[in-house]
Design an enzyme around this catalytic site. Structure first.
Site, PDB file in Angstrom:
ATOM      1  N   ASP A 133       4.815  -7.238 -12.240  1.00  0.00           N
ATOM      2  CA  ASP A 133       5.712  -6.942 -13.303  1.00  0.00           C
ATOM      3  C   ASP A 133       7.288  -6.694 -12.620  1.00  0.00           C
ATOM      4  OD1 ASP A 133       7.131  -5.573 -15.482  1.00  0.00           O
ATOM      5  OD2 ASP A 133       5.541  -4.472 -16.013  1.00  0.00           O
ATOM      6  N   LYS A 169       4.240 -11.291 -14.845  1.00  0.00           N
ATOM      7  CA  LYS A 169       5.205 -11.161 -15.977  1.00  0.00           C
ATOM      8  C   LYS A 169       6.548 -11.836 -15.844  1.00  0.00           C
ATOM      9  CE  LYS A 169       4.629  -6.826 -18.208  1.00  0.00           C
ATOM     10  NZ  LYS A 169       5.207  -5.559 -18.840  1.00  0.00           N
ATOM     11  N   GLY A 192      -5.442  -0.653 -10.468  1.00  0.00           N
ATOM     12  CA  GLY A 192      -5.367  -1.539 -11.374  1.00  0.00           C
ATOM     13  C   GLY A 192      -6.340  -2.822 -11.303  1.00  0.00           C
ATOM     14  N   ASP A 234      -3.995   0.180 -17.377  1.00  0.00           N
ATOM     15  CA  ASP A 234      -4.157   1.283 -18.063  1.00  0.00           C
ATOM     16  C   ASP A 234      -3.030   1.777 -18.837  1.00  0.00           C
ATOM     17  OD1 ASP A 234      -2.654   2.099 -15.608  1.00  0.00           O
ATOM     18  OD2 ASP A 234      -2.904   4.000 -16.253  1.00  0.00           O
ATOM     19  N   GLY A 257       7.672  -6.100  -9.645  1.00  0.00           N
ATOM     20  CA  GLY A 257       7.546  -6.650  -8.277  1.00  0.00           C
ATOM     21  C   GLY A 257       7.872  -5.509  -7.118  1.00  0.00           C
TER      22      GLY A 257
HETATM   23  C1  PRP Z   1       0.688  -1.093 -11.659  1.00  0.00           C
HETATM   24  C2  PRP Z   1      -0.401  -2.317 -11.283  1.00  0.00           C
HETATM   25  C3  PRP Z   1       0.439  -2.901 -10.226  1.00  0.00           C
HETATM   26  C4  PRP Z   1       1.821  -2.339 -10.483  1.00  0.00           C
HETATM   27  C5  PRP Z   1       2.875  -3.692 -10.961  1.00  0.00           C
HETATM   28  O1  PRP Z   1       0.267   0.072 -10.904  1.00  0.00           O
HETATM   29  O2  PRP Z   1      -1.765  -2.113 -11.251  1.00  0.00           O
HETATM   30  O3  PRP Z   1       0.005  -2.318  -8.974  1.00  0.00           O
HETATM   31  O4  PRP Z   1       1.941  -1.350 -11.386  1.00  0.00           O
HETATM   32  O5  PRP Z   1       3.809  -3.185 -11.512  1.00  0.00           O
HETATM   33  P1  PRP Z   1       5.480  -3.470 -10.683  1.00  0.00           P
HETATM   34  O6  PRP Z   1       5.297  -5.091 -10.462  1.00  0.00           O
HETATM   35  O7  PRP Z   1       6.530  -3.210 -11.613  1.00  0.00           O
HETATM   36  O8  PRP Z   1       5.602  -2.711  -9.683  1.00  0.00           O
HETATM   37  P2  PRP Z   1       0.415   1.472 -11.567  1.00  0.00           P
HETATM   38  O9  PRP Z   1       1.474   2.147 -10.723  1.00  0.00           O
HETATM   39  O10 PRP Z   1       0.280   1.663 -12.862  1.00  0.00           O
HETATM   40  O11 PRP Z   1      -0.812   2.190 -10.789  1.00  0.00           O
HETATM   41  P3  PRP Z   1      -2.553   1.895 -11.045  1.00  0.00           P
HETATM   42  O12 PRP Z   1      -2.671   0.483 -10.459  1.00  0.00           O
HETATM   43  O13 PRP Z   1      -3.249   3.002 -10.616  1.00  0.00           O
HETATM   44  O14 PRP Z   1      -2.721   1.853 -12.686  1.00  0.00           O
END
Ligand code: PRP
Length: 177
Positions: A105, A133, A46, A161, A107
């Site tokens: 999000d 968030k 991300g 994504d 955390g």
């Molecule tokens: C997403 C984003 C953060 C994480 C945040 O990663 O890139 O790393 O979620 O969410 P959280 O605070 O609820 O843990 P994802 O698992 O979608 O992988 P990606 O980065 O490959 O998209």
């Protein structure tokens, strides 16, 4: 509102707003570390666009590294289980490490990463996230630098994504249900 393949998205944060905010974040980070060398640690996938812009808006000696973490897979809610998809390949010992994330999000990802990185004995560990968030169930973590606080919506674009799609959008949009 616009349609992109099977997805319906709504404008949220424009390219101009993002770029302006990243410039001032870069200044904040530069002022904070003064002339210290830092390691900017991007959390894949991300953060790749944010890190690319942020590292060009700081005025410090900086090393760029990555770690890959995943928990959402194809869903719009966290699975709660963090998987390391790309291992860290550099030593962080005695270095000033700045974690660069796209979104804080629940955390869970950052909490996992902070614990994981303690074993690497960095000199200091700070967090910079583009989006923060605001949700009541969020794990409370010290966020040192952030771009925007956002409500509890599922956002895409600028690295973020939905099921691996829409990361390439130059702006941040809200995915419509
Ligand atoms: C997403 C984003 C953060 C994480 C945040 O990663 O890139 O790393 O979620 O969410 P959280 O605070 O609820 O843990 P994802 O698992 O979608 O992988 P990606 O980065 O490959 O998209």
């Amino acid at each position: 509102m616009s349609k992109l393949g099977k997805y319906q998205i709504k404008d949220f944060i424009s390219q101009e707003q993002i770029q302006e905010r990243i410039k001032s974040l870069g200044q904040e980070i530069t002022n904070h570390y003064k002339d210290e060398s830092i390691v900017m640690l991007g959390v894949l996938k991300g953060s790749f666009i944010f890190l690319a812009d942020l590292c060009r808006s700081i005025d410090l000696p900086a090393q760029i590294e990555f770690i890959g973490l995943s928990s959402y897979k194809d869903q719009t809610t966290s699975s709660g289980k963090i998987t390391i998809t790309n291992k860290l390949s550099a030593s962080l010992k005695d270095k000033h490490v700045l974690i660069v994330e796209d979104i804080y999000d629940t955390g869970l990802t950052l909490k996992f990463l902070l614990e994981h990185l303690k074993e690497h004995s960095p000199k200091s560990l700070k967090i910079c996230t583009l989006l923060k968030k605001q949700i009541p169930t969020q794990i409370d973590l010290p966020i040192d630098f952030y771009g925007f606080t956002i409500p509890s919506e599922f956002v895409v674009g600028f690295g973020l994504d939905v099921a691996e799609d829409l990361r390439h959008l130059p702006m941040i949009s809200i995915l419509q249900p």
